[in-house]
Design an enzyme around this catalytic site. Structure first.
Site, PDB file in Angstrom:
ATOM      1  N   GLY A  45       0.866  -1.193   0.000  1.00 22.18           N
ATOM      2  CA  GLY A  45       0.000   0.000   0.000  1.00 22.18           C
ATOM      3  C   GLY A  45       0.889   1.225   0.000  1.00 22.18           C
ATOM      4  O   GLY A  45       1.746   1.369   0.875  1.00 22.18           O
ATOM      5  N   ALA A  46       0.691   2.118  -0.965  1.00 21.29           N
ATOM      6  CA  ALA A  46       1.634   3.217  -1.155  1.00 21.29           C
ATOM      7  C   ALA A  46       1.968   3.994   0.122  1.00 21.29           C
ATOM      8  O   ALA A  46       3.137   4.103   0.501  1.00 21.29           O
ATOM      9  CB  ALA A  46       1.082   4.138  -2.248  1.00 21.29           C
ATOM     10  N   ARG A  87      10.579  -1.522  -4.287  1.00 22.19           N
ATOM     11  CA  ARG A  87       9.473  -1.592  -5.261  1.00 22.19           C
ATOM     12  C   ARG A  87       9.451  -0.293  -6.056  1.00 22.19           C
ATOM     13  O   ARG A  87       9.646   0.781  -5.487  1.00 22.19           O
ATOM     14  CB  ARG A  87       8.114  -1.813  -4.563  1.00 22.19           C
ATOM     15  CG  ARG A  87       7.984  -3.145  -3.848  1.00 22.19           C
ATOM     16  CD  ARG A  87       6.577  -3.354  -3.275  1.00 22.19           C
ATOM     17  NE  ARG A  87       5.589  -3.630  -4.331  1.00 22.19           N
ATOM     18  CZ  ARG A  87       4.270  -3.661  -4.111  1.00 22.19           C
ATOM     19  NH1 ARG A  87       3.785  -3.378  -2.911  1.00 22.19           N
ATOM     20  NH2 ARG A  87       3.433  -3.927  -5.097  1.00 22.19           N
ATOM     21  N   GLN A 194      -5.827  -8.631  -2.540  1.00 22.83           N
ATOM     22  CA  GLN A 194      -5.937  -7.608  -1.498  1.00 22.83           C
ATOM     23  C   GLN A 194      -7.404  -7.327  -1.145  1.00 22.83           C
ATOM     24  O   GLN A 194      -7.738  -7.047  -0.009  1.00 22.83           O
ATOM     25  CB  GLN A 194      -5.285  -6.286  -1.947  1.00 22.83           C
ATOM     26  CG  GLN A 194      -3.780  -6.292  -2.088  1.00 22.83           C
ATOM     27  CD  GLN A 194      -3.309  -6.593  -3.493  1.00 22.83           C
ATOM     28  OE1 GLN A 194      -3.969  -7.343  -4.221  1.00 22.83           O
ATOM     29  NE2 GLN A 194      -2.163  -6.069  -3.879  1.00 22.83           N
ATOM     30  N   ASP A 235      -0.951   4.656  -6.642  1.00 27.01           N
ATOM     31  CA  ASP A 235       0.431   4.485  -6.214  1.00 27.01           C
ATOM     32  C   ASP A 235       1.324   5.594  -6.744  1.00 27.01           C
ATOM     33  O   ASP A 235       2.395   5.847  -6.184  1.00 27.01           O
ATOM     34  CB  ASP A 235       0.952   3.118  -6.682  1.00 27.01           C
ATOM     35  CG  ASP A 235       0.238   2.008  -5.931  1.00 27.01           C
ATOM     36  OD1 ASP A 235      -0.911   1.689  -6.297  1.00 27.01           O
ATOM     37  OD2 ASP A 235       0.814   1.501  -4.950  1.00 27.01           O
ATOM     38  N   ASN A 245      -2.223   2.455 -10.531  1.00 30.18           N
ATOM     39  CA  ASN A 245      -2.836   1.754  -9.416  1.00 30.18           C
ATOM     40  C   ASN A 245      -2.821   0.263  -9.714  1.00 30.18           C
ATOM     41  O   ASN A 245      -2.396  -0.167 -10.786  1.00 30.18           O
ATOM     42  CB  ASN A 245      -4.261   2.257  -9.171  1.00 30.18           C
ATOM     43  CG  ASN A 245      -4.789   1.855  -7.799  1.00 30.18           C
ATOM     44  OD1 ASN A 245      -4.164   2.099  -6.783  1.00 30.18           O
ATOM     45  ND2 ASN A 245      -5.948   1.210  -7.786  1.00 30.18           N
TER      46      ASN A 245
HETATM   47  C1  LIG Z   1      -3.663   3.425  -0.342  1.00 28.03           C
HETATM   48  S1  LIG Z   1      -2.717   3.124  -1.709  1.00 28.03           S
HETATM   49  C2  LIG Z   1      -2.939   1.419  -1.902  1.00 28.03           C
HETATM   50  C3  LIG Z   1      -2.550   0.992  -3.266  1.00 28.03           C
HETATM   51  O1  LIG Z   1      -1.420   0.121  -3.178  1.00 28.03           O
HETATM   52  C4  LIG Z   1      -1.817  -1.139  -3.684  1.00 28.03           C
HETATM   53  O2  LIG Z   1      -0.783  -1.808  -4.307  1.00 28.03           O
HETATM   54  P1  LIG Z   1       0.036  -2.933  -3.467  1.00 28.03           P
HETATM   55  O3  LIG Z   1      -0.971  -3.705  -2.663  1.00 28.03           O
HETATM   56  O4  LIG Z   1       0.716  -3.762  -4.552  1.00 28.03           O
HETATM   57  O5  LIG Z   1       1.036  -2.169  -2.634  1.00 28.03           O
HETATM   58  C5  LIG Z   1      -2.907  -0.787  -4.668  1.00 28.03           C
HETATM   59  O6  LIG Z   1      -2.386  -0.259  -5.859  1.00 28.03           O
HETATM   60  C6  LIG Z   1      -3.674   0.216  -3.883  1.00 28.03           C
HETATM   61  O7  LIG Z   1      -4.548   1.021  -4.584  1.00 28.03           O
END
Ligand SMILES: CSC[C@H]1O[C@H](OP(=O)(O)O)[C@H](O)[C@@H]1O
Length: 342
Positions: A45-46, A87, A194, A235, A245
């Site tokens: 999560g960003a 990442r 997720q 992101d 995203n």
């Molecule tokens: C609140 S930003 C969360 C954003 O990050 C997720 O990616 P990941 O689970 O690979 O870190 C996803 O893009 C979400 O929207």
């Protein structure tokens, strides 16, 4: 449920690869363990990645506390480099590292112990600010959420993707807290799931009505008139409003446009990358195909058959109804309207 626990020296990370069945915390007492937690998506999560990286710099600084000044500055630069390699897509990671580096450079006259304490405090400030800004963003998005809204969301953008409260899920939380009767369809979000594993977990605990759907059901739901709006996180958002995203977001935006459903992106200002003119420049993380091939350790694809795993996609700003940030809402985002947020 917050994904990070900081005690001033070490960082406990909730291992999100084990949710929803197991709540397992990993203690990171070195910056290398912090880096690995980000790479393995134990924390993801960003905004959560940004805060975790800031804590990683703080833990690294503590590890180098006994070094001479010159050695310490070179060493902490290496810590930042290591964390920056975890990442590539979420700009919050680089925003946090740049903030920590800037603090060190502007205070390089301090002795090492004083620098270590300053870095520690800054990491705590990054985390404290994230929660405050998420709640502000929730309030900014509130007018866009009608009572009885049936909301489709993708991936996880809640407390587990931030220090607490969430971005897109933060707007949904704010709507519920304001007494609006909202319900959520959560895309399961293959391959990491997720939505099924994390968003459903969070919303169910918070008594926000949530139904898990497969990613392929989004078009059907909109065609049946079952969705009033789509809200997702981001992101990295380029200067013209193009938003990177989780993979599958672009497909949702195209469907929403076709069906006349509002499509909102919620992200803090730390996710905006004004140095990037358009989304075409955003690096899309390519993760291991094993994360597609295996689910819970069970092989879903025949041996020898390759699988792709781009972890993100980019939604053009023309498909975005509005971008909700902690500084305000940009309707019909483009380079001009986005520039007014600066
Ligand atoms: C609140 S930003 C969360 C954003 O990050 C997720 O990616 P990941 O689970 O690979 O870190 C996803 O893009 C979400 O929207």
């Amino acid at each position: 449920m917050q994904p990070l626990r900081w005690n001033g020296r070490t960082l406990d990370v909730l291992d999100q690869t084990k949710l929803p069945e197991h709540e397992i915390w990993d203690t990171c007492d070195t910056y290398e363990l912090v880096a690995e937690a980000i790479e393995k998506m134990k924390v993801r999560g960003a905004p959560a990645i940004g805060a975790t990286a800031a804590y990683g710099v703080a833990i690294g600084a503590q590890q180098g506390r006994e070094l001479e000044k010159g050695e310490f500055l070179a060493y902490i630069d290496g810590v930042c480099e290591r964390l920056a390699k975890t990442r590539p897509t979420a700009v919050n990671l680089f925003w946090a590292i740049k903030r920590m580096r800037g603090l060190i450079e502007s205070n390089s006259d301090l002795d090492v112990p004083a620098l270590v304490d300053l870095i520690n405090r800054e990491a705590e400030l990054v985390a404290e600010e994230d929660v405050r800004l998420n709640k502000t963003m929730g309030q900014n998005g509130l007018p866009l959420i009608p009572d009885n809204a049936r909301i489709l969301t993708h991936c996880n953008t809640g407390s587990l993707a931030t220090v607490d409260y969430g971005t897109a899920l933060g707007v949904i939380r704010a709507a519920q807290e304001a007494g609006k009767n909202v319900s959520v369809y959560a895309d399961e979000t293959r391959p990491y799931l997720q939505g099924a594993r994390l968003t459903a977990f969070e919303l169910h605990r918070d008594n926000i009505p949530v139904t898990v759907v497969t990613d392929s059901m989004a078009g059907y739901l909109m065609q049946q008139g079952m969705v009033d709006l789509v809200i997702v996180g981001a992101d990295r958002i380029a200067a013209n409003g193009d938003a990177a995203n989780k993979i599958g977001t672009y497909s949702l935006a195209v469907l929403a446009k076709h069906h006349g459903v509002p499509f909102y992106v919620a992200a803090p200002m730390s996710t905006l990358d004004y140095e990037m003119e358009t989304g075409a420049e955003i690096e899309i993380e390519q993760r291991s195909s094993d994360e597609v091939v295996f689910i819970g350790g069970q092989r879903m694809v025949p041996e020898g058959v390759p699988a792709l795993h781009p972890a993100f996609d980019v939604t053009p700003h023309e498909l975005i109804t509005a971008i909700i940030t902690d500084k305000g809402v940009v309707k019909h985002p483009n380079t001009d309207t986005m520039s007014r947020l600066k």
